[in-house]
Design a protein around this motif. Sequence first.
Motif, mmCIF file in Angstrom:
data_model
loop_
_atom_site.group_PDB
_atom_site.id
_atom_site.type_symbol
_atom_site.label_atom_id
_atom_site.label_comp_id
_atom_site.label_asym_id
_atom_site.label_seq_id
_atom_site.Cartn_x
_atom_site.Cartn_y
_atom_site.Cartn_z
ATOM 1 N N LEU A 1 0.849 -1.191 0.000
ATOM 2 C CA LEU A 1 0.000 0.000 0.000
ATOM 3 C C LEU A 1 0.888 1.246 0.000
ATOM 4 C CD1 LEU A 1 -3.030 0.840 0.293
ATOM 5 C CD2 LEU A 1 -2.582 1.058 2.735
ATOM 6 N N PRO A 2 0.587 2.239 -0.854
ATOM 7 C CA PRO A 2 1.375 3.476 -0.806
ATOM 8 C C PRO A 2 1.292 4.100 0.580
ATOM 9 C CG PRO A 2 0.056 3.422 -2.797
ATOM 10 C CD PRO A 2 -0.398 2.265 -1.936
ATOM 11 N N VAL A 3 2.424 4.574 1.068
ATOM 12 C CA VAL A 3 2.478 5.072 2.439
ATOM 13 C C VAL A 3 1.580 6.283 2.633
ATOM 14 C CG1 VAL A 3 4.496 6.579 2.176
ATOM 15 C CG2 VAL A 3 4.070 5.458 4.346
ATOM 16 N N GLN A 4 1.355 7.093 1.578
ATOM 17 C CA GLN A 4 0.477 8.250 1.749
ATOM 18 C C GLN A 4 -0.976 7.832 1.928
ATOM 19 O OE1 GLN A 4 1.590 7.504 -1.289
ATOM 20 N NE2 GLN A 4 0.272 8.275 -2.900
ATOM 21 N N GLU A 5 -1.324 6.612 1.526
ATOM 22 C CA GLU A 5 -2.664 6.091 1.797
ATOM 23 C C GLU A 5 -2.709 5.409 3.165
ATOM 24 O OE1 GLU A 5 -4.242 3.654 -1.357
ATOM 25 O OE2 GLU A 5 -3.446 5.002 -2.879
ATOM 26 N N ALA A 6 -1.635 4.732 3.520
ATOM 27 C CA ALA A 6 -1.600 4.004 4.795
ATOM 28 C C ALA A 6 -1.706 4.949 5.988
ATOM 29 C CB ALA A 6 -0.332 3.168 4.892
ATOM 30 N N CYS A 7 -1.131 6.126 5.865
ATOM 31 C CA CYS A 7 -1.235 7.126 6.943
ATOM 32 C C CYS A 7 -1.660 8.460 6.333
ATOM 33 C CB CYS A 7 0.062 7.233 7.727
ATOM 34 S SG CYS A 7 1.514 7.702 6.780
ATOM 35 N N ALA A 8 -2.799 8.444 5.646
ATOM 36 C CA ALA A 8 -3.265 9.584 4.846
ATOM 37 C C ALA A 8 -3.371 10.874 5.650
ATOM 38 C CB ALA A 8 -4.603 9.250 4.193
ATOM 39 N N GLU A 9 -3.914 10.795 6.862
ATOM 40 C CA GLU A 9 -4.112 12.008 7.662
ATOM 41 C C GLU A 9 -2.771 12.640 8.047
ATOM 42 O OE1 GLU A 9 -6.176 13.117 11.893
ATOM 43 O OE2 GLU A 9 -7.136 11.568 10.674
ATOM 44 N N ALA A 10 -1.847 11.812 8.516
ATOM 45 C CA ALA A 10 -0.530 12.326 8.905
ATOM 46 C C ALA A 10 0.227 12.849 7.689
ATOM 47 C CB ALA A 10 0.271 11.229 9.601
ATOM 48 N N TRP A 11 0.096 12.153 6.554
ATOM 49 C CA TRP A 11 0.774 12.581 5.316
ATOM 50 C C TRP A 11 0.253 13.944 4.872
ATOM 51 C CZ3 TRP A 11 4.494 10.015 2.258
ATOM 52 C CH2 TRP A 11 4.744 10.607 1.015
#
Length: 159
Positions: free
Chosen positions: A88-98
């Motif tokens: 999973l792309p990391v910007q989706e895995a932690c979307a809010e923090a990203w």
Amino acid sequence: SCRPAIEALFGVLPPLPPQRLWQASMGASNEKVAFQVMTLGNSEGPVVYAAAGTTVRELRELVAEAMEAEAVALKLVVGDLLLEDNELPVQEACAEAWAAAVAEQRPVDLMVVKLHMAPPGALLEAAMRGDRQVCVDLLRQGVPDINALTTENSPRIKH
């Protein structure tokens, strides 16, 4: 919505599906996000940069390289969220923090937990003793296979 910010930078955009708008916002504002690596005890480690398309697995490998650690021995946590090891792309895995990191131009705090790792050869030694439960436990920890190096005092198997 980040649409007004994008339109301020690039003018009025044609209607875009939400996913395309997200990709446009990532490209428009910042293609990479900094992850401030923290360890237990809150000591600051290295800063690792991840591009928008970086997967969680790739991020874990980047962190392991920066920490000079085995990637399999690390768990990554952002806030209360454990980042599962996947594609999973990391910007989706932690979307809010990203999104917050992009908007505020600050790094994401990434807590790294080091797991206890078995010594080299432990699985082979357990297999040679016939200790099935130890073998199962070691495999659950992620010990890759029995082709690891044995310790100095263990018996040798001829190939």
